[in-house]
Design an enzyme around this catalytic site. Structure first.
Site, PDB file in Angstrom:
ATOM      1  CG  HIS A  12      -1.929   1.024   1.289  1.00  0.00           C
ATOM      2  ND1 HIS A  12      -2.229   1.741   2.432  1.00  0.00           N
ATOM      3  CD2 HIS A  12      -2.782   1.504   0.348  1.00  0.00           C
ATOM      4  CE1 HIS A  12      -3.211   2.575   2.199  1.00  0.00           C
ATOM      5  NE2 HIS A  12      -3.563   2.468   0.932  1.00  0.00           N
ATOM      6  CD  GLU A  39      -2.806   2.219  -3.397  1.00  0.00           C
ATOM      7  OE1 GLU A  39      -3.752   3.002  -3.566  1.00  0.00           O
ATOM      8  OE2 GLU A  39      -1.903   2.433  -2.547  1.00  0.00           O
ATOM      9  CG  ASP A  41      -3.169   7.179  -3.352  1.00  0.00           C
ATOM     10  OD1 ASP A  41      -4.254   6.609  -3.522  1.00  0.00           O
ATOM     11  OD2 ASP A  41      -2.453   6.995  -2.345  1.00  0.00           O
ATOM     12  CG  HIS A  54      -4.304   9.469   0.034  1.00  0.00           C
ATOM     13  ND1 HIS A  54      -5.080  10.221   0.892  1.00  0.00           N
ATOM     14  CD2 HIS A  54      -5.017   8.339  -0.226  1.00  0.00           C
ATOM     15  CE1 HIS A  54      -6.213   9.583   1.139  1.00  0.00           C
ATOM     16  NE2 HIS A  54      -6.198   8.440   0.476  1.00  0.00           N
ATOM     17  CD  GLU A 114      -7.201   5.311  -4.770  1.00  0.00           C
ATOM     18  OE1 GLU A 114      -8.137   6.094  -4.447  1.00  0.00           O
ATOM     19  OE2 GLU A 114      -6.553   4.643  -3.957  1.00  0.00           O
TER      20      GLU A 114
END
Length: 245
Positions: A12, A39, A41, A54, A114
């Site tokens: 993450h 992952e 952002d 994020h 993301e």
């Protein structure tokens, strides 16, 4: 169901909470723990450069202030994105998607991007990020997985680069979630881990979707998801879970 080329375990924001999130330092630390998929952002600077962050605002994870997307990359690139975490990472810069792509491609790592738009820029962000991903991963054996909580962003990504795999992020099962994922021709559903049970996994898999979960930080929760036959686990606990090959 089409073959799934991605590892089950996903780090993450690069390394969970062990390093400053969404930085190259986090990716390097995640890799040192054996993780092969990350992952992150991605949003847009004021001059449309995709970069990793994020929050909509800069204060929590950088030395800057205000809305990140309101500043050009030249200004963003000079911010300190590491000191908030610990002194060991003081001076760590924000990462652009270009930087992360080069790191992943040269090391054979996989990426879940993301799409995290600044509010009001959902479609624009989906288009620009998808076009950038298609350019950066051109000719690569495995493209990045594009995910978002914002259907409008995924729809724009679909229109721009339909060949890139997409996943709909869900924090609750709102009305029409399955139909929306089908309309967006998603490859995966990425859910709050609590949403998966035998019924929802059956619904998703019967519709042809892979089942991924966030953010899984306890052994019992991970085991429950493995027992349900889900396909991907996004975790902060790189120090707890040893990823499989």
């Amino acid at each position: 169901m089409t073959p799934w080329p991605y590892p089950r375990w996903i780090a993450h924001r690069g390394a969970g909470k062990l390093a400053p999130e969404n930085t190259l330092a986090a990716f390097r630390l995640g890799a040192s723990h054996g993780y092969r998929m990350f992952e992150c952002d991605v949003k847009l600077s004021a001059d449309d450069l995709p970069f990793l962050m994020h929050d909509a605002t800069l204060e929590r994870t950088t030395s800057g202030q205000g809305t990140g997307g309101a500043q050009p990359w030249g200004a963003l690139s000079r911010l300190d994105a590491g000191s908030w975490h610990s002194r060991a990472y003081a001076g760590e810069p924000l990462a652009s998607l270009d930087h992360v792509a080069r790191y992943c491609l040269r090391n054979g790592y996989f990426l879940n991007i993301e799409i995290k738009p600044t509010p009001g820029l959902e479609a624009r962000t989906g288009t620009v990020v998808a076009n950038a991903a298609a350019r950066l991963w051109q000719g690569a054996a495995v493209p990045p997985l594009l995910t978002s909580f914002q259907p409008e962003a995924l729809q724009a990504a679909q229109a721009a680069q339909a060949q890139l795999p997409r996943g709909l992020l869900l924090d609750h099962l709102w009305k029409g979630w399955l139909e929306t994922a089908l309309t967006l021709d998603c490859a995966a559903l990425v859910c709050n881990q609590a949403l998966w049970d035998s019924s929802t996994v059956l619904q998703a898999k019967s519709a042809g979707f892979r089942c991924l979960s966030y953010t899984v930080n306890d052994e019992w929760a991970a085991q429950r998801l493995l027992d349900l036959g889900t396909d991907g686990i996004i975790t902060d606990r790189l120090d707890l879970f040893a990823p499989d090959a």
